[in-house]
Design a protein around this motif. Structure first.
Motif, mmCIF file in Angstrom:
data_model
loop_
_atom_site.group_PDB
_atom_site.id
_atom_site.type_symbol
_atom_site.label_atom_id
_atom_site.label_comp_id
_atom_site.label_asym_id
_atom_site.label_seq_id
_atom_site.Cartn_x
_atom_site.Cartn_y
_atom_site.Cartn_z
ATOM 1 N N ASN A 19 0.809 -1.220 0.000
ATOM 2 C CA ASN A 19 0.000 0.000 0.000
ATOM 3 C C ASN A 19 0.847 1.277 0.000
ATOM 4 O O ASN A 19 0.315 2.351 0.178
ATOM 5 N N TRP A 20 2.138 1.156 -0.212
ATOM 6 C CA TRP A 20 3.027 2.315 -0.272
ATOM 7 C C TRP A 20 3.222 2.710 -1.730
ATOM 8 O O TRP A 20 3.386 1.861 -2.595
ATOM 9 N N SER A 21 3.254 4.012 -1.974
ATOM 10 C CA SER A 21 3.520 4.482 -3.333
ATOM 11 C C SER A 21 5.011 4.342 -3.650
ATOM 12 O O SER A 21 5.843 4.180 -2.751
ATOM 13 N N LYS A 22 5.342 4.424 -4.925
ATOM 14 C CA LYS A 22 6.744 4.352 -5.334
ATOM 15 C C LYS A 22 7.550 5.487 -4.718
ATOM 16 O O LYS A 22 8.697 5.300 -4.317
ATOM 17 N N GLU A 23 6.932 6.656 -4.637
ATOM 18 C CA GLU A 23 7.616 7.826 -4.079
ATOM 19 C C GLU A 23 7.905 7.616 -2.585
ATOM 20 O O GLU A 23 8.987 7.954 -2.101
ATOM 21 N N GLU A 24 6.921 7.058 -1.873
ATOM 22 C CA GLU A 24 7.116 6.797 -0.438
ATOM 23 C C GLU A 24 8.216 5.757 -0.218
ATOM 24 O O GLU A 24 9.049 5.911 0.675
ATOM 25 N N MET A 25 8.216 4.721 -1.033
ATOM 26 C CA MET A 25 9.243 3.683 -0.919
ATOM 27 C C MET A 25 10.622 4.260 -1.217
ATOM 28 O O MET A 25 11.596 3.942 -0.533
ATOM 29 N N ALA A 26 10.708 5.126 -2.215
ATOM 30 C CA ALA A 26 11.987 5.747 -2.556
ATOM 31 C C ALA A 26 12.480 6.622 -1.411
ATOM 32 O O ALA A 26 13.675 6.616 -1.083
ATOM 33 N N GLU A 27 11.568 7.365 -0.793
ATOM 34 C CA GLU A 27 11.941 8.223 0.324
ATOM 35 C C GLU A 27 12.397 7.395 1.525
ATOM 36 O O GLU A 27 13.390 7.714 2.177
ATOM 37 N N LEU A 28 11.675 6.315 1.797
ATOM 38 C CA LEU A 28 12.039 5.441 2.903
ATOM 39 C C LEU A 28 13.388 4.775 2.650
ATOM 40 O O LEU A 28 14.248 4.719 3.540
ATOM 41 N N ARG A 29 13.606 4.310 1.437
ATOM 42 C CA ARG A 29 14.882 3.693 1.074
ATOM 43 C C ARG A 29 16.027 4.691 1.227
ATOM 44 O O ARG A 29 17.090 4.368 1.746
ATOM 45 N N LYS A 30 15.784 5.921 0.783
ATOM 46 C CA LYS A 30 16.804 6.966 0.899
ATOM 47 C C LYS A 30 17.162 7.205 2.359
ATOM 48 O O LYS A 30 18.337 7.361 2.708
ATOM 49 N N PHE A 31 16.139 7.235 3.229
ATOM 50 C CA PHE A 31 16.394 7.442 4.656
ATOM 51 C C PHE A 31 17.271 6.325 5.221
ATOM 52 O O PHE A 31 18.273 6.590 5.887
ATOM 53 N N TRP A 32 16.897 5.059 4.967
ATOM 54 C CA TRP A 32 17.636 3.934 5.558
ATOM 55 C C TRP A 32 19.038 3.810 4.989
ATOM 56 O O TRP A 32 19.932 3.294 5.666
ATOM 57 N N ILE A 47 13.284 -3.478 6.966
ATOM 58 C CA ILE A 47 14.141 -2.401 6.461
ATOM 59 C C ILE A 47 15.027 -2.925 5.341
ATOM 60 O O ILE A 47 15.162 -2.292 4.286
ATOM 61 N N GLU A 48 15.607 -4.099 5.547
ATOM 62 C CA GLU A 48 16.468 -4.690 4.518
ATOM 63 C C GLU A 48 15.679 -4.944 3.232
ATOM 64 O O GLU A 48 16.171 -4.705 2.132
ATOM 65 N N ALA A 49 14.443 -5.387 3.375
ATOM 66 C CA ALA A 49 13.603 -5.627 2.199
ATOM 67 C C ALA A 49 13.343 -4.329 1.439
ATOM 68 O O ALA A 49 13.388 -4.303 0.208
ATOM 69 N N VAL A 50 13.078 -3.252 2.159
ATOM 70 C CA VAL A 50 12.837 -1.954 1.521
ATOM 71 C C VAL A 50 14.090 -1.485 0.793
ATOM 72 O O VAL A 50 14.019 -1.034 -0.354
ATOM 73 N N VAL A 51 15.224 -1.609 1.435
ATOM 74 C CA VAL A 51 16.479 -1.136 0.852
ATOM 75 C C VAL A 51 16.839 -1.953 -0.391
ATOM 76 O O VAL A 51 17.324 -1.406 -1.380
ATOM 77 N N ASN A 52 16.558 -3.242 -0.358
ATOM 78 C CA ASN A 52 16.960 -4.116 -1.462
ATOM 79 C C ASN A 52 15.878 -4.312 -2.513
ATOM 80 O O ASN A 52 16.099 -5.030 -3.482
ATOM 81 N N ILE A 101 21.840 8.843 9.003
ATOM 82 C CA ILE A 101 20.970 8.734 10.177
ATOM 83 C C ILE A 101 20.289 7.367 10.201
ATOM 84 O O ILE A 101 20.222 6.717 11.248
ATOM 85 N N GLY A 102 19.794 6.922 9.068
ATOM 86 C CA GLY A 102 19.154 5.611 8.994
ATOM 87 C C GLY A 102 20.112 4.496 9.373
ATOM 88 O O GLY A 102 19.752 3.574 10.109
ATOM 89 N N LYS A 103 21.338 4.565 8.878
ATOM 90 C CA LYS A 103 22.348 3.547 9.201
ATOM 91 C C LYS A 103 22.658 3.535 10.692
ATOM 92 O O LYS A 103 22.833 2.465 11.288
#
Length: 82
Positions: free
Chosen positions: A3-16, A65-70, A20-22
């Motif tokens: 249910n997340w948009s591509k833009e939201e996923m990209a933003e979340l991936r960028k954060f992690w 988090i790993e799934a989002v990043v990868n 700070i995310g690391k």
């Protein structure tokens, strides 16, 4: 995460992937290790189960988090196979 948009996923991936995310990922990994260490040192079965269950919760979040990043890497790999 369907249910997340591509833009939201990209933003979340960028954060992690950012500094700070690391740092926050490292903190969660350290907390998980501390909980497992506490489980090893506790005398009662109930305490062991509690510490391990909490550590498992941290592990679930870390796996998410790993799934989002990868996710993009997996999509690229699938596209190359086709």
């Amino acid at each position: 995460m369907d249910n997340w948009s591509k833009e939201e996923m990209a933003e979340l991936r960028k954060f992690w992937k950012g500094d700070i995310g690391k740092k926050y990922i490292k903190r969660m990994e350290d907390t998980k290790k501390q909980l497992l260490q506490a489980a090893m040192g506790t005398p009662t079965r109930d305490d062991v189960v509690r510490y391990v269950a909490i550590a498992n919760g941290f592990d679930s979040v870390l796996q998410d988090i790993e799934a989002v990043v990868n996710l993009e890497k997996e999509k690229e790999g699938a596209a190359k196979k086709k």
